[in-house]
Design a protein around this motif. Structure first.
Motif, PDB file in Angstrom:
ATOM      1  N   THR A   1     -10.068  12.377   0.195  1.00  0.00           N
ATOM      2  CA  THR A   1      -9.623  12.357   1.584  1.00  0.00           C
ATOM      3  C   THR A   1     -10.808  12.132   2.513  1.00  0.00           C
ATOM      4  O   THR A   1     -10.720  11.393   3.493  1.00  0.00           O
ATOM      5  N   LEU A   2     -11.935  12.761   2.191  1.00  0.00           N
ATOM      6  CA  LEU A   2     -13.128  12.583   3.019  1.00  0.00           C
ATOM      7  C   LEU A   2     -14.207  11.761   2.321  1.00  0.00           C
ATOM      8  O   LEU A   2     -15.069  11.197   2.979  1.00  0.00           O
TER       9      LEU A   2
ATOM     10  N   PHE B   1       3.378  18.938  14.438  1.00  0.00           N
ATOM     11  CA  PHE B   1       2.381  18.865  13.357  1.00  0.00           C
ATOM     12  C   PHE B   1       2.149  17.397  13.024  1.00  0.00           C
ATOM     13  O   PHE B   1       2.967  16.539  13.379  1.00  0.00           O
ATOM     14  N   LEU B   2       1.041  17.144  12.347  1.00  0.00           N
ATOM     15  CA  LEU B   2       0.782  15.808  11.828  1.00  0.00           C
ATOM     16  C   LEU B   2       0.255  15.945  10.410  1.00  0.00           C
ATOM     17  O   LEU B   2      -0.770  16.585  10.181  1.00  0.00           O
ATOM     18  N   ASP B   3       0.984  15.381   9.472  1.00  0.00           N
ATOM     19  CA  ASP B   3       0.521  15.325   8.088  1.00  0.00           C
ATOM     20  C   ASP B   3       0.093  13.904   7.781  1.00  0.00           C
ATOM     21  O   ASP B   3       0.880  12.969   7.946  1.00  0.00           O
ATOM     22  N   LEU B   4      -1.154  13.774   7.346  1.00  0.00           N
ATOM     23  CA  LEU B   4      -1.700  12.457   6.995  1.00  0.00           C
ATOM     24  C   LEU B   4      -1.936  12.410   5.493  1.00  0.00           C
ATOM     25  O   LEU B   4      -2.622  13.277   4.949  1.00  0.00           O
ATOM     26  N   LEU B   5      -1.373  11.402   4.863  1.00  0.00           N
ATOM     27  CA  LEU B   5      -1.570  11.250   3.425  1.00  0.00           C
ATOM     28  C   LEU B   5      -2.311   9.942   3.162  1.00  0.00           C
ATOM     29  O   LEU B   5      -1.764   8.852   3.370  1.00  0.00           O
ATOM     30  N   VAL B   6      -3.563  10.072   2.720  1.00  0.00           N
ATOM     31  CA  VAL B   6      -4.375   8.884   2.443  1.00  0.00           C
ATOM     32  C   VAL B   6      -3.941   8.291   1.104  1.00  0.00           C
ATOM     33  O   VAL B   6      -3.937   8.980   0.084  1.00  0.00           O
ATOM     34  N   HIS B   7      -3.582   7.019   1.137  1.00  0.00           N
ATOM     35  CA  HIS B   7      -3.137   6.326  -0.063  1.00  0.00           C
ATOM     36  C   HIS B   7      -4.225   5.345  -0.491  1.00  0.00           C
ATOM     37  O   HIS B   7      -4.561   4.414   0.243  1.00  0.00           O
ATOM     38  N   HIS B   8      -4.759   5.562  -1.678  1.00  0.00           N
ATOM     39  CA  HIS B   8      -5.817   4.687  -2.198  1.00  0.00           C
ATOM     40  C   HIS B   8      -5.192   3.417  -2.772  1.00  0.00           C
ATOM     41  O   HIS B   8      -4.760   3.399  -3.922  1.00  0.00           O
ATOM     42  N   ASP B   9      -5.132   2.406  -1.947  1.00  0.00           N
ATOM     43  CA  ASP B   9      -4.467   1.162  -2.360  1.00  0.00           C
ATOM     44  C   ASP B   9      -5.392  -0.029  -2.141  1.00  0.00           C
ATOM     45  O   ASP B   9      -4.936  -1.133  -1.894  1.00  0.00           O
TER      46      ASP B   9
ATOM     47  N   ARG C   1     -12.160  -2.783  -1.971  1.00  0.00           N
ATOM     48  CA  ARG C   1     -13.207  -2.070  -1.256  1.00  0.00           C
ATOM     49  C   ARG C   1     -13.455  -0.677  -1.821  1.00  0.00           C
ATOM     50  O   ARG C   1     -14.505  -0.092  -1.626  1.00  0.00           O
ATOM     51  N   GLU C   2     -12.424  -0.105  -2.496  1.00  0.00           N
ATOM     52  CA  GLU C   2     -12.615   1.237  -3.070  1.00  0.00           C
ATOM     53  C   GLU C   2     -11.872   1.307  -4.391  1.00  0.00           C
ATOM     54  O   GLU C   2     -12.296   0.724  -5.366  1.00  0.00           O
ATOM     55  N   TRP C   3     -10.701   1.953  -4.443  1.00  0.00           N
ATOM     56  CA  TRP C   3      -9.919   2.009  -5.660  1.00  0.00           C
ATOM     57  C   TRP C   3      -8.437   1.942  -5.294  1.00  0.00           C
ATOM     58  O   TRP C   3      -8.070   2.247  -4.150  1.00  0.00           O
ATOM     59  N   ALA C   4      -7.635   1.582  -6.230  1.00  0.00           N
ATOM     60  CA  ALA C   4      -6.186   1.662  -6.039  1.00  0.00           C
ATOM     61  C   ALA C   4      -5.621   2.535  -7.155  1.00  0.00           C
ATOM     62  O   ALA C   4      -5.778   2.219  -8.339  1.00  0.00           O
ATOM     63  N   TYR C   5      -5.034   3.651  -6.776  1.00  0.00           N
ATOM     64  CA  TYR C   5      -4.464   4.569  -7.786  1.00  0.00           C
ATOM     65  C   TYR C   5      -3.487   5.495  -7.100  1.00  0.00           C
ATOM     66  O   TYR C   5      -3.596   5.766  -5.901  1.00  0.00           O
TER      67      TYR C   5
ATOM     68  N   VAL D   1       1.679   8.064   6.168  1.00  0.00           N
ATOM     69  CA  VAL D   1       0.916   7.580   5.014  1.00  0.00           C
ATOM     70  C   VAL D   1      -0.136   6.596   5.520  1.00  0.00           C
ATOM     71  O   VAL D   1       0.177   5.652   6.245  1.00  0.00           O
ATOM     72  N   VAL D   2      -1.386   6.871   5.174  1.00  0.00           N
ATOM     73  CA  VAL D   2      -2.495   6.022   5.593  1.00  0.00           C
ATOM     74  C   VAL D   2      -2.856   5.097   4.439  1.00  0.00           C
ATOM     75  O   VAL D   2      -3.289   5.554   3.380  1.00  0.00           O
ATOM     76  N   SER D   3      -2.638   3.829   4.658  1.00  0.00           N
ATOM     77  CA  SER D   3      -3.028   2.841   3.655  1.00  0.00           C
ATOM     78  C   SER D   3      -4.490   2.477   3.887  1.00  0.00           C
ATOM     79  O   SER D   3      -4.862   1.981   4.954  1.00  0.00           O
ATOM     80  N   MET D   4      -5.310   2.708   2.883  1.00  0.00           N
ATOM     81  CA  MET D   4      -6.725   2.375   3.070  1.00  0.00           C
ATOM     82  C   MET D   4      -6.901   0.889   3.335  1.00  0.00           C
ATOM     83  O   MET D   4      -7.749   0.485   4.126  1.00  0.00           O
TER      84      MET D   4
END
Lengths: 376, 376
Positions: free
Chosen positions: B118-119, B321-329, B333-337, B360-363
């Protein structure tokens, strides 16, 4: 104290140090203040031998906070000008002096205050004990079994002799019974409601009025100098959180204390369950400090043997530290107790404070006033 | 970005909202800025439908911070102007709008960020796992028994197939073995030394350079709006404390994580012992939040199923509230999983985020750049 004109000159003369307190950006206001107070912001006969010059209170840059003549020249007006106050002023001056050998960066200025007997009254019984007793009475109809089980029986029969004999374990048992099974906000709400109507048996005042004014001033003074102020208590963490923000200016996340286990259930409810998570007394205090704060404090204030471990922890860090030990020696304005007391027993810590030269604060000698909202 | 003149107009037009960003106390500077940028601090074709007006970024009083034209108009310059960014801006605007129905007082603005994935980067293995492997190698001469015991054997023989099969329990076992028996500062010092020389196998960069720039911006933006920002991680609390202040601006006391038991001994030494204190994952996260922070967060950011409980905890509070879900896609540049990954598995949380309308946060789609010190 915004109106300088009404400050008696002798009071000011008593409470100010050698240097005139001023902010260079606001000389007009200060000049007016000086005129109004007839230049009294100078040392009186009993002036201290410390200086504000390192403490940052003498503003040097435009935009600095203006320090007015009057009590704000003295950040600790409820403290008599005795060695304890001088030790505090000197310590804060040293650790905030960037050019001095004892400088400590702001991030590392951690101050830990015990709660019961250090920040508020703990006689004739810990406040949380009073709360638990009232809760036992309130919840008794749902718990018929309490009528035959100690210490509940003593509470319900108002058997003061039995209550006086209550062991720490029995108190813990009772606290567990009336604290468990609730959510966090729900419990904090219950404590707040109780605090709003409960009265101290001797002073007939709300407990939150029976916090020590000199310690509130000290916490403010520390925060003004970049310290992070924590409460580290053997009392329950959520109990203290119910009033720490309004009363001490200490946010919930800066409260470390004893705790029940929290359980997050499959139903999405977070419940305080009847199982001790951490008993935050004696050696538990440095352990909780490590877990919650992650840094060895450089200032610790306590009043009983339960605080000795965290005072040692500060003292043994190989760097500047200040350990303050509040000694309840003022039977007239508060209480006098130490080595033989059931509540807030102070024996080993008193000996060690004396032998290691820690700062013992005499409530009678060092504090001009005791309580926040009453004239002590 | 202090020099307005060099900002290409189209960039500004892309990233600024409807209202001109200014501080009324500093109109001359602003006017100059507007002249220099030829009045480009206005919406472009793709301008967003949110406004700064509630967020406090449009200064209204003399003495307010001046907001310059340029990238500071956009507090999240590494985020593309897509729904995730809009949801963040909108949420912060709503909870800080004193006159609005969703206002949340500053003391209650608690934001909790997961750490790994996440960070900062968590592939090909949790950074703390990398650290543990290096520590096993460094300490091996003192532990001949490791040569025959898994997972130590696999580490020492560089048996990557066996390492890839390492269970969470084995990893925990290894972490316990190399983390215990040290003091807190000593351990933090060891981690810092390691971080100073360790390099990520794919990016050949220090791990602390592989933190996500968009999240750093978000944490800054939250703090500017009175939020208290915490890290709440399944990783070790003291491991994260070794870099959280410099890297995230999160002080040690705002780090919540898994922990060993601390023991304060009769010799006055505080030691991290080989016993798990708290495993701060899944349901452990809301439990630790209750213990350490004492308040339900209103913003939670995570990236895996281990974060689902604390995301639910924020969502079930009956308030904004705000829920943020980082999606490694972003394999480039990084990873997709996600659902099948051994590290940072994201399955149930992804379904729930979609079904409950969490953000949902798409990288790949949402982040202009990935890393802090590299062009991702």
């Amino acid at each position: 104290m915004a109106n300088f004109g009404v400050i008696p000159g002798n009071l000011i003369a008593e409470s100010v140090p050698e240097r005139v307190c001023r902010g260079t950006g606001q000389v007009v206001i200060i000049a007016l203040a000086i005129l109004l107070t007839l230049g009294t912001c100078r040392p009186g006969a009993g002036a201290s031998d410390y200086r504000f010059s390192h403490s940052g209170l003498v503003a040097g840059k435009p935009g600095d906070r203006v320090i007015y003549a009057g009590s704000e020249c003295d950040p600790l007006p409820s403290w008599n000008d005795c060695p304890a106050k001088r030790a505090i002023m000197d310590f804060i001056a040293r650790v905030t002096d960037e050019d001095g050998p004892d400088f400590v960066p702001a991030a590392e200025r951690v101050a830990a205050f015990d709660n019961d007997g250090t920040l508020w009254v703990e006689q004739p019984m810990y406040v949380q004990g009073m709360f638990a007793i009232d809760r036992v009475r309130a919840l008794a109809p749902e718990h018929p079994e309490w009528r035959e089980r100690q210490p509940f029986k003593a509470v319900l029969e108002n058997d003061t002799a039995a209550l006086a004999r209550m062991s720490k374990e029995q108190l813990a048992d009772m606290v567990l019974a009336v604290h468990a099974g609730t959510g966090q906000e729900e419990f904090i709400g219950t404590v707040r409601e109780w605090l709003a109507q409960a009265r101290h048996p001797r002073f007939d005042a709300p407990y939150t009025a029976l916090v020590y004014r000199p310690m509130l001033e000290l916490m403010d003074y520390l925060r003004q100098h970049g310290f992070k102020v924590f409460v580290v208590s053997g009392g329950g963490v959520d109990f203290i959180r119910a009033f720490s923000e309004e009363t001490y200016g200490v946010p919930r996340e800066n409260v470390v204390g004893s705790s029940l286990e929290y359980e997050y259930g499959a139903d999405g409810r977070l419940v305080r369950v009847a199982k001790l998570g951490k008993y935050d007394d004696a050696g538990g205090k440095p352990e909780s400090i490590a877990l919650h704060i992650g840094r060895r404090p450089i200032l610790v204030a306590g009043n009983s043997d339960g605080d000795l471990a965290m005072m040692r922890y500060a003292a043994d860090g190989g760097r500047p530290f200040l350990d303050l030990l509040v000694h309840h020696d003022d039977a007239g304005r508060e209480w006098a107790y130490d080595r033989e007391s059931r509540v807030g027993k102070l024996d080993e810590a008193l000996d060690e404070a004396i032998s290691r030269g820690w700062t013992v604060v005499s409530m009678e000698r060092d504090w001009k006033r005791i309580f926040d909202d009453r004239t002590g």
